[in-house]
Write an enzyme that holds these catalytic residues in place. Structure first.
Site, PDB file in Angstrom:
ATOM      1  N   GLY A  12       0.837  -1.336   0.150  1.00 31.59           N
ATOM      2  CA  GLY A  12       0.082   0.097  -0.006  1.00 31.59           C
ATOM      3  C   GLY A  12       0.754   1.331  -0.060  1.00 31.59           C
ATOM      4  CB  SER A  13       4.567   2.175  -1.050  1.00 34.87           C
ATOM      5  OG  SER A  13       4.224   1.804  -2.438  1.00 34.87           O
ATOM      6  CG  ASN A  14       1.720   3.431  -5.613  1.00 35.73           C
ATOM      7  OD1 ASN A  14       1.688   4.259  -6.266  1.00 35.73           O
ATOM      8  ND2 ASN A  14       2.252   2.467  -5.903  1.00 35.73           N
ATOM      9  CE  LYS A  65     -13.028 -11.241 -11.989  1.00 35.90           C
ATOM     10  NZ  LYS A  65     -11.858 -10.571 -11.385  1.00 35.90           N
ATOM     11  NE  ARG A  91      -8.788 -10.740  -5.766  1.00 35.51           N
ATOM     12  CZ  ARG A  91      -8.881 -12.227  -6.054  1.00 35.51           C
ATOM     13  NH1 ARG A  91      -9.688 -12.690  -6.773  1.00 35.51           N
ATOM     14  NH2 ARG A  91      -8.118 -12.886  -4.953  1.00 35.51           N
ATOM     15  CG  HIS A 109       1.839  -2.258 -15.189  1.00 32.04           C
ATOM     16  ND1 HIS A 109       1.929  -3.465 -14.312  1.00 32.04           N
ATOM     17  CD2 HIS A 109       2.928  -2.466 -15.955  1.00 32.04           C
ATOM     18  CE1 HIS A 109       2.484  -4.283 -14.787  1.00 32.04           C
ATOM     19  NE2 HIS A 109       3.195  -3.878 -15.683  1.00 32.04           N
TER      20      HIS A 109
HETATM   21  C1  GAR Z   1       3.040  -1.215  -7.241  1.00 34.77           C
HETATM   22  O1  GAR Z   1       4.429  -1.280  -7.916  1.00 34.77           O
HETATM   23  C2  GAR Z   1       2.079  -1.117  -8.703  1.00 34.77           C
HETATM   24  O2  GAR Z   1       2.378  -0.417  -9.521  1.00 34.77           O
HETATM   25  C3  GAR Z   1       2.056  -2.490  -8.869  1.00 34.77           C
HETATM   26  O3  GAR Z   1       2.093  -3.241  -7.458  1.00 34.77           O
HETATM   27  C4  GAR Z   1       2.793  -2.566  -6.597  1.00 34.77           C
HETATM   28  C5  GAR Z   1       1.947  -2.194  -5.498  1.00 34.77           C
HETATM   29  O4  GAR Z   1       2.656  -1.577  -4.559  1.00 34.77           O
HETATM   30  N1  GAR Z   1       1.016  -3.004  -9.860  1.00 34.77           N
HETATM   31  C6  GAR Z   1       1.053  -4.045 -10.697  1.00 34.77           C
HETATM   32  O5  GAR Z   1       1.777  -4.478 -10.889  1.00 34.77           O
HETATM   33  C7  GAR Z   1      -0.239  -4.213 -11.447  1.00 34.77           C
HETATM   34  N2  GAR Z   1       0.006  -5.053 -12.400  1.00 34.77           N
HETATM   35  P1  GAR Z   1       2.353  -0.800  -3.134  1.00 34.77           P
HETATM   36  O6  GAR Z   1       1.343  -1.837  -2.601  1.00 34.77           O
HETATM   37  O7  GAR Z   1       3.446  -0.527  -2.352  1.00 34.77           O
HETATM   38  O8  GAR Z   1       1.394   0.212  -3.642  1.00 34.77           O
END
Ligand code: GAR
Length: 188
Positions: A12-14, A65, A91, A109
């Site tokens: 969840g850093s984003n 789903k 997902r 992404h």
């Molecule tokens: C992020 O790097 C995001 O871009 C990637 O998962 C990571 C989650 O990091 N998403 C994908 O690869 C989608 N195909 P986070 O939980 O620290 O935000």
């Protein structure tokens, strides 16, 4: 003030970058819901820190789903969610959510799509030997990391340390997500 739902499956850093962007006033929005498909994911601690309501669900406890997504969309309807931000939500979004929130769901992404889609974008690009990595934010459709591209940023890297590269890409992600959400919100 727009109302955001952020979907995540892991660290969840984003999520935190978005919540912090809203708190600082860099994004004219409020994160009103964190949707998570993994009990115990670290994103839930971050949500608690920001006082964001959480919806944790186990996909296996639903018959389909559609049923799971219908429950999520009902909660988002009741909270008046304007924009859904996928942030490491591992997902594929299905018909129910696309039908009810289509055009209002975006994803981040860690690669320059359409190259290196999937769950391991950074590693796949690193192993391929590319020299310009990057981040993509796109509208979500029914395909894996598909949908119209909204923004991208390049991250040039010629070193051989994947951890260093990951740190650089995550930093670029956090900046790009905040900027892109603000741009989308202010253009509406
Ligand atoms: C992020 O790097 C995001 O871009 C990637 O998962 C990571 C989650 O990091 N998403 C994908 O690869 C989608 N195909 P986070 O939980 O620290 O935000």
């Amino acid at each position: 003030m727009k109302r955001l739902a952020v979907f995540a499956s892991g660290s969840g850093s984003n999520f935190e970058a978005i919540a912090e962007g809203c708190r600082r006033g860099d994004v004219d929005a409020e994160v009103v819901l964190c949707v998570c498909d993994k009990a115990g994911a670290y994103v839930l601690e971050r949500a608690a820190k920001y006082g964001v309501e959480t919806l944790v669900f186990n996909p296996k406890e639903f018959g389909s789903k559609r049923e799971a997504e219908s429950m999520i969309a009902d909660r988002m309807d009741s909270l008046g969610v304007d924009l859904v931000c996928l942030a490491g939500y591992m997902r594929i979004v299905g018909e129910e959510l696309l039908g009810r929130y289509g055009g209002r769901i975006i994803n981040i992404h860690p690669a320059l799509l359409p190259a290196f889609p999937g769950a391991h974008g950074i590693r796949d690009a690193f192993e391929y030997g590319v020299k310009v990595f990057g981040v993509t934010i796109h509208y979500v459709d029914e395909t894996l990391d598909g949908g119209k591209i909204i923004s991208q940023v390049a991250v040039p890297y010629e070193g051989d340390d994947m951890e260093e590269l990951e740190t650089m890409i995550h930093k670029a992600e956090h900046q790009l997500y905040v900027q892109t959400i603000q741009k989308l919100i202010s253009s509406k």
